[in-house]
Design a protein around this motif. Structure first.
Motif, PDB file in Angstrom:
ATOM      1  N   VAL A  89      72.141 109.238 -83.023  1.00 35.73           N
ATOM      2  CA  VAL A  89      72.736 109.547 -84.335  1.00 35.73           C
ATOM      3  C   VAL A  89      74.043 108.779 -84.531  1.00 35.73           C
ATOM      4  O   VAL A  89      74.816 109.087 -85.437  1.00 35.73           O
ATOM      5  N   SER A  90      74.268 107.763 -83.704  1.00 35.86           N
ATOM      6  CA  SER A  90      75.489 106.975 -83.811  1.00 35.86           C
ATOM      7  C   SER A  90      75.622 106.306 -85.180  1.00 35.86           C
ATOM      8  O   SER A  90      76.701 106.310 -85.785  1.00 35.86           O
ATOM      9  N   GLY A  91      74.539 105.734 -85.666  1.00 33.60           N
ATOM     10  CA  GLY A  91      74.584 105.067 -86.973  1.00 33.60           C
ATOM     11  C   GLY A  91      74.902 106.033 -88.099  1.00 33.60           C
ATOM     12  O   GLY A  91      75.657 105.706 -89.025  1.00 33.60           O
ATOM     13  N   LEU A  92      74.332 107.236 -88.035  1.00 38.63           N
ATOM     14  CA  LEU A  92      74.624 108.243 -89.049  1.00 38.63           C
ATOM     15  C   LEU A  92      76.096 108.650 -88.991  1.00 38.63           C
ATOM     16  O   LEU A  92      76.741 108.838 -90.023  1.00 38.63           O
ATOM     17  N   ALA A  93      76.610 108.788 -87.768  1.00 43.19           N
ATOM     18  CA  ALA A  93      78.026 109.146 -87.615  1.00 43.19           C
ATOM     19  C   ALA A  93      78.932 108.080 -88.235  1.00 43.19           C
ATOM     20  O   ALA A  93      79.932 108.404 -88.889  1.00 43.19           O
ATOM     21  N   LYS A  94      78.582 106.832 -88.032  1.00 42.49           N
ATOM     22  CA  LYS A  94      79.385 105.752 -88.618  1.00 42.49           C
ATOM     23  C   LYS A  94      79.353 105.832 -90.145  1.00 42.49           C
ATOM     24  O   LYS A  94      80.373 105.614 -90.819  1.00 42.49           O
ATOM     25  N   ASP A  95      78.185 106.122 -90.715  1.00 41.14           N
ATOM     26  CA  ASP A  95      78.080 106.244 -92.165  1.00 41.14           C
ATOM     27  C   ASP A  95      78.898 107.421 -92.688  1.00 41.14           C
ATOM     28  O   ASP A  95      79.536 107.340 -93.745  1.00 41.14           O
ATOM     29  N   VAL A  96      78.853 108.540 -91.965  1.00 44.77           N
ATOM     30  CA  VAL A  96      79.635 109.706 -92.368  1.00 44.77           C
ATOM     31  C   VAL A  96      81.127 109.370 -92.346  1.00 44.77           C
ATOM     32  O   VAL A  96      81.868 109.695 -93.280  1.00 44.77           O
ATOM     33  N   ARG A  97      81.568 108.704 -91.286  1.00 41.50           N
ATOM     34  CA  ARG A  97      82.988 108.338 -91.209  1.00 41.50           C
ATOM     35  C   ARG A  97      83.388 107.415 -92.365  1.00 41.50           C
ATOM     36  O   ARG A  97      84.455 107.595 -92.968  1.00 41.50           O
ATOM     37  N   ASN A  98      82.543 106.443 -92.679  1.00 41.29           N
ATOM     38  CA  ASN A  98      82.852 105.539 -93.795  1.00 41.29           C
ATOM     39  C   ASN A  98      82.949 106.305 -95.108  1.00 41.29           C
ATOM     40  O   ASN A  98      83.821 106.028 -95.939  1.00 41.29           O
ATOM     41  N   ALA A  99      82.032 107.285 -95.294  1.00 38.41           N
ATOM     42  CA  ALA A  99      82.068 108.091 -96.520  1.00 38.41           C
ATOM     43  C   ALA A  99      83.347 108.926 -96.583  1.00 38.41           C
ATOM     44  O   ALA A  99      83.966 109.061 -97.641  1.00 38.41           O
ATOM     45  N   LEU A 100      83.753 109.485 -95.443  1.00 33.24           N
ATOM     46  CA  LEU A 100      84.978 110.278 -95.406  1.00 33.24           C
ATOM     47  C   LEU A 100      86.203 109.414 -95.688  1.00 33.24           C
ATOM     48  O   LEU A 100      87.132 109.826 -96.401  1.00 33.24           O
TER      49      LEU A 100
END
Length: 540
Positions: free
Chosen positions: A321-332
């Protein structure tokens, strides 16, 4: 309308069908998902998506993206045939004609890994030569056929483009996975295949999947069964591929997914508002208008679903889920500029709320044999976990975070970790409990942590429910333990939750369960919490 379902009479709701019907529905369904009619329907919808769906189109900065390695598909005379088609592993820069590529989402299966064709240091030379597609397992052959039918001449397949015997290559490529799937033209999803020999095409009974259209009043006004628009979700959740951990990442990142499953025929193109449909997340959506809270609530719902999926390699729990985490951080960051620390699967932004994740009652989880994450992270366990919906107004933090330190295996904080310590401050007590069910205990007595005797609080009638403990694993079961209270939320009363702790040394503990207690009012809650002194504890 009442119909005979074959198992008795059932009442179904009807909705007026949009006109013309053929724009939305496919009535010409045959007994194979490889029929010309199926191809015509999917091709038509794929073209519409490619031409008109802006959310599914890569941003201009992504158009030149190329994965490190791809399979090049070669077909003599421009016609695909299992007998003459070939594939060849190429590296980035070897072929300037790479304009688009497809990816594959599938299950490897349960056979020993040494029996599977993979990219290894010993097989790379052979894979870099032109080889007949017939050497590949059926699922991979079918995926190449699908890509070729859509005019795509390059394919990304995980086990043939990442060195499976090189941890360094694997870690490097795993960190780019979100870009690989996001920039593909589509992802082939072998939804109904149990393994790499299951294939992508199936026979089915057309009568079970054909849409219904009824002219009740014989006036040309057509109605449809409302349930048919969502019935595919129920079957979707039980398809073999959905049980694989990596599929969550693949389905959320891919821009479009042609899917052929056992009894169902579905083509889905997806933008952000529809992502929950594509992964079948069962929890109620967070309805707040605060985008920061919604993003973190969506992450928690996603992880609740992800926790019960299967991994071939245990250490991949956070990596998948590393890629999803990166996307979440970018959105935040787009909403609120800042660091937004990611702590072994949890976000520092709402850490106190999400530390209260718990294991489904009656189904104890198990702790990973090799170290994957600290005990306070969901990533440390195998099992069906639930991150509670505490993202709401009225939640009150009872405890606080003093510090958080994570030790990483590499440079990427969204991937593997080798250690982690939280320093929390809050009311701490001792608990005596007794067993109710497999992993659920009831609280008998609360006692002050220091002396263990100066304060005794027994279960009483003013509490709305019996205080309970849900242990993480069967190895964690115990009748006496410490607890630090962390958060209270309004749920028909005031529910206060805390973490049950197993003492390791000094003020250092392991998390072993969650504890919950309902009070009828905020005043009663305050009176209860004030019975216990506050102190610092360290969780590892």
């Amino acid at each position: 309308m009442t119909v005979d379902s074959g198992h008795g009479l059932k009442t179904v709701s009807l909705v007026k069908a949009s006109q013309p019907l053929d724009d939305k529905l496919n009535f010409d369904i045959r007994d194979s998902t490889d029929s010309p009619q199926t191809w015509s329907m999917i091709s038509r919808r794929m073209e519409i998506c490619l031409r008109h769906h802006s959310l599914c189109t890569p941003k201009p900065r992504s158009k030149n993206y190329r994965p490190t390695r791809l399979l090049k598909i070669n077909c003599p005379h421009g016609t695909h045939s299992q007998d003459t088609a070939s594939f060849q592993l190429i590296s980035r820069g070897e072929d300037s004609d790479v304009f688009s590529y497809a990816t594959l989402s599938y299950r490897w299966g349960d056979k020993p890994l040494d029996k599977a064709l993979q990219l290894l240091k010993s097989t790379s030379a052979w894979l870099e030569k032109s080889n007949a597609v017939d050497h590949l397992p059926k699922t991979l052959k079918d995926a190449i056929y699908i890509a070729y039918r859509f005019g795509v001449r390059y394919m990304w397949i995980d086990r043939l483009r990442i060195y499976q015997d090189s941890p360094e290559d694997w870690r490097r490529e795993a960190g780019t996975m979100q870009d690989v799937y996001r920039n593909s033209v589509f992802c082939v999803s072998a939804l109904g295949a149990n393994d790499d020999e299951g294939g992508c095409f199936f026979s089915r009974d057309p009568s079970l999947v054909a849409p219904s259209a009824v002219d009740i009043y014989d006036n040309g006004e057509t109605f449809r069964v409302e349930l048919e628009d969502t019935a595919w979700h129920a079957a979707f959740r039980h398809e073999p591929l959905i049980q694989r951990a990596w599929v969550l990442h693949e389905r959320l990142m891919a821009p479009r997914i042609p899917t052929d499953a056992d009894k169902h025929e579905k083509h889905v193109d997806i933008g952000f508002p529809l992502w929950k449909q594509l992964v079948a997340i069962p929890t109620t959506p967070c309805m707040t208008r605060d985008l920061h809270t919604r993003i973190l609530a969506d992450w928690s719902a996603t992880i609740s679903l992800y926790s019960n999926t299967k991994l071939i390699v245990s250490r991949d729990k956070l990596v998948a889920v590393s890629g999803l985490a990166k996307d979440v951080r970018n959105a935040l960051k787009r909403l609120i500029p800042g660091r937004h620390r990611y702590l072994a699967g949890l976000w520092e932004d709402r850490l106190i709320e999400t530390l209260g994740w718990y294991v489904r009652v009656g189904i104890p989880a198990s702790r990973a044999a090799c170290y994957r994450a600290p005990s306070w992270s969901w990533a440390s366990l195998y099992g069906h976990l639930i991150i509670p919906d505490t993202f709401r107004e009225g939640a009150v933090d009872i405890g606080s975070l003093l510090s958080a330190n994570i030790t990483l295996l590499g440079a990427d904080d969204t991937e593997e970790v080798t250690g982690g310590i939280l320093a929390l401050h809050g009311p701490v007590c001792l608990i005596d409990a007794y067993a109710l069910s497999r992993n659920q205990y009831a609280v008998e007595t609360f006692r002050e942590f220091g002396s263990g005797h100066s304060v005794k609080v027994r279960a009483n009638e003013s509490w709305q429910h019996q205080p309970t403990v849900i242990f993480d694993t069967s190895d964690d079961f115990r009748n006496k333990f410490a607890c630090i209270w962390t958060i209270a939320v309004v749920l028909g009363g005031w529910q206060v939750s805390g973490l049950a702790l197993h003492h390791v040394r000094n003020d250092t503990f392991l998390r072993v369960s969650v504890v919950s207690l309902y009070n009828s009012s905020q005043a009663d809650l305050g009176t209860f919490i004030d019975l216990f002194s506050r102190r610092e504890v360290r969780l590892i």
